[in-house]
Structures are given as C-alpha cells and as structure tokens.
Motif scaffolding. Sequence first.
Motif, PDB file in Angstrom:
ATOM      1  N   SER A 113      29.905 -21.845 -22.978  1.00 10.79           N
ATOM      2  CA  SER A 113      29.824 -23.074 -23.751  1.00 10.79           C
ATOM      3  C   SER A 113      28.570 -23.876 -23.461  1.00 10.79           C
ATOM      4  O   SER A 113      28.203 -24.758 -24.227  1.00 10.79           O
ATOM      5  CB  SER A 113      31.060 -23.938 -23.465  1.00 10.79           C
ATOM      6  OG  SER A 113      31.129 -24.262 -22.078  1.00 10.79           O
ATOM      7  N   GLY A 114      27.886 -23.575 -22.334  1.00 12.06           N
ATOM      8  CA  GLY A 114      26.695 -24.323 -21.999  1.00 12.06           C
ATOM      9  C   GLY A 114      25.447 -23.816 -22.687  1.00 12.06           C
ATOM     10  O   GLY A 114      24.362 -24.335 -22.456  1.00 12.06           O
ATOM     11  N   SER A 115      25.573 -22.766 -23.539  1.00 14.42           N
ATOM     12  CA  SER A 115      24.415 -22.210 -24.229  1.00 14.42           C
ATOM     13  C   SER A 115      23.812 -23.259 -25.145  1.00 14.42           C
ATOM     14  O   SER A 115      24.509 -23.991 -25.831  1.00 14.42           O
ATOM     15  CB  SER A 115      24.826 -20.989 -25.058  1.00 14.42           C
ATOM     16  OG  SER A 115      25.290 -19.970 -24.225  1.00 14.42           O
ATOM     17  N   THR A 116      22.502 -23.346 -25.149  1.00 13.80           N
ATOM     18  CA  THR A 116      21.817 -24.298 -26.012  1.00 13.80           C
ATOM     19  C   THR A 116      21.686 -23.736 -27.414  1.00 13.80           C
ATOM     20  O   THR A 116      21.780 -22.521 -27.640  1.00 13.80           O
ATOM     21  CB  THR A 116      20.424 -24.603 -25.457  1.00 13.80           C
ATOM     22  OG1 THR A 116      19.634 -23.409 -25.511  1.00 13.80           O
ATOM     23  CG2 THR A 116      20.510 -25.117 -24.023  1.00 13.80           C
ATOM     24  N   ALA A 117      21.450 -24.643 -28.372  1.00 13.75           N
ATOM     25  CA  ALA A 117      21.240 -24.212 -29.751  1.00 13.75           C
ATOM     26  C   ALA A 117      20.015 -23.314 -29.847  1.00 13.75           C
ATOM     27  O   ALA A 117      20.007 -22.336 -30.598  1.00 13.75           O
ATOM     28  CB  ALA A 117      21.091 -25.429 -30.661  1.00 13.75           C
ATOM     29  N   GLY A 118      18.983 -23.643 -29.059  1.00 12.58           N
ATOM     30  CA  GLY A 118      17.769 -22.830 -29.072  1.00 12.58           C
ATOM     31  C   GLY A 118      18.020 -21.421 -28.614  1.00 12.58           C
ATOM     32  O   GLY A 118      17.494 -20.458 -29.182  1.00 12.58           O
TER      33      GLY A 118
ATOM     34  N   VAL B 287      19.792 -19.495 -31.376  1.00 12.16           N
ATOM     35  CA  VAL B 287      18.861 -19.128 -32.448  1.00 12.16           C
ATOM     36  C   VAL B 287      18.024 -17.929 -32.021  1.00 12.16           C
ATOM     37  O   VAL B 287      17.806 -16.994 -32.814  1.00 12.16           O
ATOM     38  CB  VAL B 287      17.961 -20.325 -32.811  1.00 12.16           C
ATOM     39  CG1 VAL B 287      16.810 -19.880 -33.713  1.00 12.16           C
ATOM     40  CG2 VAL B 287      18.773 -21.411 -33.489  1.00 12.16           C
ATOM     41  N   ARG B 288      17.545 -17.933 -30.782  1.00  6.46           N
ATOM     42  CA  ARG B 288      16.751 -16.799 -30.291  1.00  6.46           C
ATOM     43  C   ARG B 288      17.575 -15.520 -30.282  1.00  6.46           C
ATOM     44  O   ARG B 288      17.066 -14.440 -30.606  1.00  6.46           O
ATOM     45  CB  ARG B 288      16.210 -17.102 -28.894  1.00  6.46           C
ATOM     46  CG  ARG B 288      15.122 -18.158 -28.852  1.00  6.46           C
ATOM     47  CD  ARG B 288      14.384 -18.144 -27.518  1.00  6.46           C
ATOM     48  NE  ARG B 288      15.270 -18.402 -26.389  1.00  6.46           N
ATOM     49  CZ  ARG B 288      15.586 -19.610 -25.941  1.00  6.46           C
ATOM     50  NH1 ARG B 288      15.099 -20.689 -26.564  1.00  6.46           N
ATOM     51  NH2 ARG B 288      16.372 -19.764 -24.890  1.00  6.46           N
ATOM     52  N   ARG B 289      18.831 -15.641 -29.899  1.00  2.00           N
ATOM     53  CA  ARG B 289      19.689 -14.455 -29.872  1.00  2.00           C
ATOM     54  C   ARG B 289      19.874 -13.873 -31.262  1.00  2.00           C
ATOM     55  O   ARG B 289      19.770 -12.651 -31.457  1.00  2.00           O
ATOM     56  CB  ARG B 289      21.049 -14.793 -29.257  1.00  2.00           C
ATOM     57  CG  ARG B 289      21.004 -14.882 -27.764  1.00  2.00           C
ATOM     58  CD  ARG B 289      22.372 -15.135 -27.177  1.00  2.00           C
ATOM     59  NE  ARG B 289      22.249 -15.198 -25.721  1.00  2.00           N
ATOM     60  CZ  ARG B 289      23.205 -15.586 -24.902  1.00  2.00           C
ATOM     61  NH1 ARG B 289      24.378 -15.960 -25.398  1.00  2.00           N
ATOM     62  NH2 ARG B 289      23.021 -15.602 -23.605  1.00  2.00           N
ATOM     63  N   VAL B 290      20.159 -14.724 -32.213  1.00  2.00           N
ATOM     64  CA  VAL B 290      20.333 -14.253 -33.583  1.00  2.00           C
ATOM     65  C   VAL B 290      19.045 -13.618 -34.093  1.00  2.00           C
ATOM     66  O   VAL B 290      19.059 -12.546 -34.714  1.00  2.00           O
ATOM     67  CB  VAL B 290      20.782 -15.407 -34.498  1.00  2.00           C
ATOM     68  CG1 VAL B 290      20.671 -15.010 -35.970  1.00  2.00           C
ATOM     69  CG2 VAL B 290      22.205 -15.830 -34.175  1.00  2.00           C
ATOM     70  N   ALA B 291      17.915 -14.254 -33.822  1.00  4.02           N
ATOM     71  CA  ALA B 291      16.635 -13.730 -34.287  1.00  4.02           C
ATOM     72  C   ALA B 291      16.321 -12.375 -33.655  1.00  4.02           C
ATOM     73  O   ALA B 291      15.917 -11.433 -34.352  1.00  4.02           O
ATOM     74  CB  ALA B 291      15.520 -14.728 -33.973  1.00  4.02           C
ATOM     75  N   LEU B 292      16.507 -12.273 -32.346  1.00  6.87           N
ATOM     76  CA  LEU B 292      16.222 -11.013 -31.667  1.00  6.87           C
ATOM     77  C   LEU B 292      17.171  -9.909 -32.110  1.00  6.87           C
ATOM     78  O   LEU B 292      16.759  -8.764 -32.340  1.00  6.87           O
ATOM     79  CB  LEU B 292      16.322 -11.201 -30.153  1.00  6.87           C
ATOM     80  CG  LEU B 292      15.169 -11.936 -29.476  1.00  6.87           C
ATOM     81  CD1 LEU B 292      15.488 -12.188 -28.005  1.00  6.87           C
ATOM     82  CD2 LEU B 292      13.869 -11.139 -29.605  1.00  6.87           C
ATOM     83  N   ALA B 293      18.455 -10.238 -32.235  1.00  6.30           N
ATOM     84  CA  ALA B 293      19.432  -9.245 -32.653  1.00  6.30           C
ATOM     85  C   ALA B 293      19.155  -8.763 -34.074  1.00  6.30           C
ATOM     86  O   ALA B 293      19.235  -7.561 -34.371  1.00  6.30           O
ATOM     87  CB  ALA B 293      20.842  -9.820 -32.550  1.00  6.30           C
TER      88      ALA B 293
END
Length: 285
Positions: free
Chosen positions: A130-135, A138-144
Amino acid sequence: MTRRVSWTLLAVLVLAQICYPLTSGATRAGLTVATVVLGWLLSVGHALLSRGLRAAAALVAVATGGGFAIEAIGVATGVPFGSYDYSGELGPKLAGVPLIIPLAWTWMAWPAWLAAVRLTGGNGSTAGGSGSTAGRRVRRVALAALGLAAWDLFLDPQMVAEGYWTWRNATPALPGLPGIPVSNYLGWLLFAVLLMSALRPLAGPTAEHTDQRDHPMIALYLWTYFSSILAHAVFLDLPASALWGAAGMSVIAVPLAVTLLRARQARDNHRVDHQPHRPGVDATR
C-alpha cells in the motif's frame, strides 16, 4: 509446489521451442499451437498457485478475454493494428481470430508484469504494497507494457514468415521488416498499456511484489529474449527481426539480468561475511 510445477512446465516449453526450427509445415504449425497452450498454462497456473484465484482470474480476464476482444476488433475493422487476416493453420477461429492468439497475450503478459515489478523495487513481501507511490505504479505499467509489446518485434515477423497471418497494407514498415506495418507495433503497445493498467487493480496487492516463487517466470522472460535472438539470427533466417527484437526487449531484459546478477552477488558476499571462523585459522589467508 509452485516452483516445482512452474519449472516443470517451463522445461517442457523450452523443449518444444528448441524443436520448432527442426520442423516445418503442418508439424511446425501444430507445435506452435502446443507451445502457446503450454505458455498459457504456465503463466495462468503460476498466477493461480502463487497469488490465488483472484490474480489468475484477473490475468485471464484482461489478457485472454481482452486479447480476444482487441483481436476481433482488429480483424473486423483494422483498428488498432492495421488490416490483416489469419490463415487457417493455427486451429479453430472465432470471429476470425484463432483461439490460441489471446492465449499468447496471456503467456507473456504475466512474466512481463513480474519483470517490471522486480525492476521497480517489488522484490519483497511489502515493497510493492500500500505504500507504493503513484510514480512507481506508472513506471511499472509502462515497463510491463513495453516488455510485452516489444516481444512482437520477434513474434510478428516469425509468424508472418510462416504464413500464419498476412497484412493487407504493410506500409510504412520498419527497415528490414517488410510485410508488417508500424501500426501493428503501436497497436500492441496501446493494448499492452491498457492490459497492464487493468491487471494490477484486478489482481490485487499480491501482484505488487515478487519473491522466490517467481523465479520461473523471470527465467521465462529472459529465456524468451535470449533464445529469440539466437533463433531468429541463426535458425530462422530472420536477422532483421533478431536485431529489432534484441533492441526492443533489451529495455527490460538487460536491466533485469543485471539486477538478478547483482542480487546474487550480494547474497554471496553476505554468506562470506557471515561464515563462522574456526579458532586458530587465519581468516586473511
């Protein structure tokens, strides 16, 4: 249990892929179908055994279901990939789409997602919680998404060369890859972004971290990268797609390999530092 089943399925998948260049015609088409089915079982089975029913159902819904929907739209309208038709060599069709095609989306979507999680700090039980930042998300979605879409730089030239599908209008095309429009790769990227954006909230928080159970999936992604370069360059006579695929997937595969090597080196150093010293033994020798 999870790792044993996943490693076994991965070994069978690797064997099938090794046999691919040694076959031709109907045998090769049948092996292609079998390989995709194995890949689907591997990824969905791993999601089920490691994350539970919610994650597996989410993967099937967004990758298999979504993959079929976007392919059916693509065949009917030419959006977003361009105008194309499937041959009859890949088995039964529904709405003009061979049923194994959305299975292929699923096969590589899950390892691409886990690779992106690993690269963005999700290598712990709480790192991606739950502590994951929005940034970071976004990076995870972009990389995936990039990790999945770049795979098509290998896949599409190989399948078009086999005659499994053809493009009605293949311009403009990437240099060295005639017969496939650039719109195809952009369409893959667009759908991959939508897929990965939906996967995380549907799969739940367990999809936000990786651990040892995910080693087979990480190995699958790296195997796909390095074996595809070798196969296209040496066995399939597709040197241009070997170069394009190597460049595209390297954005994920190379940092992933480096990250794993550094983690292993750190573990080895930790073991050495914490080895007990026997009395009377010179530790400097």
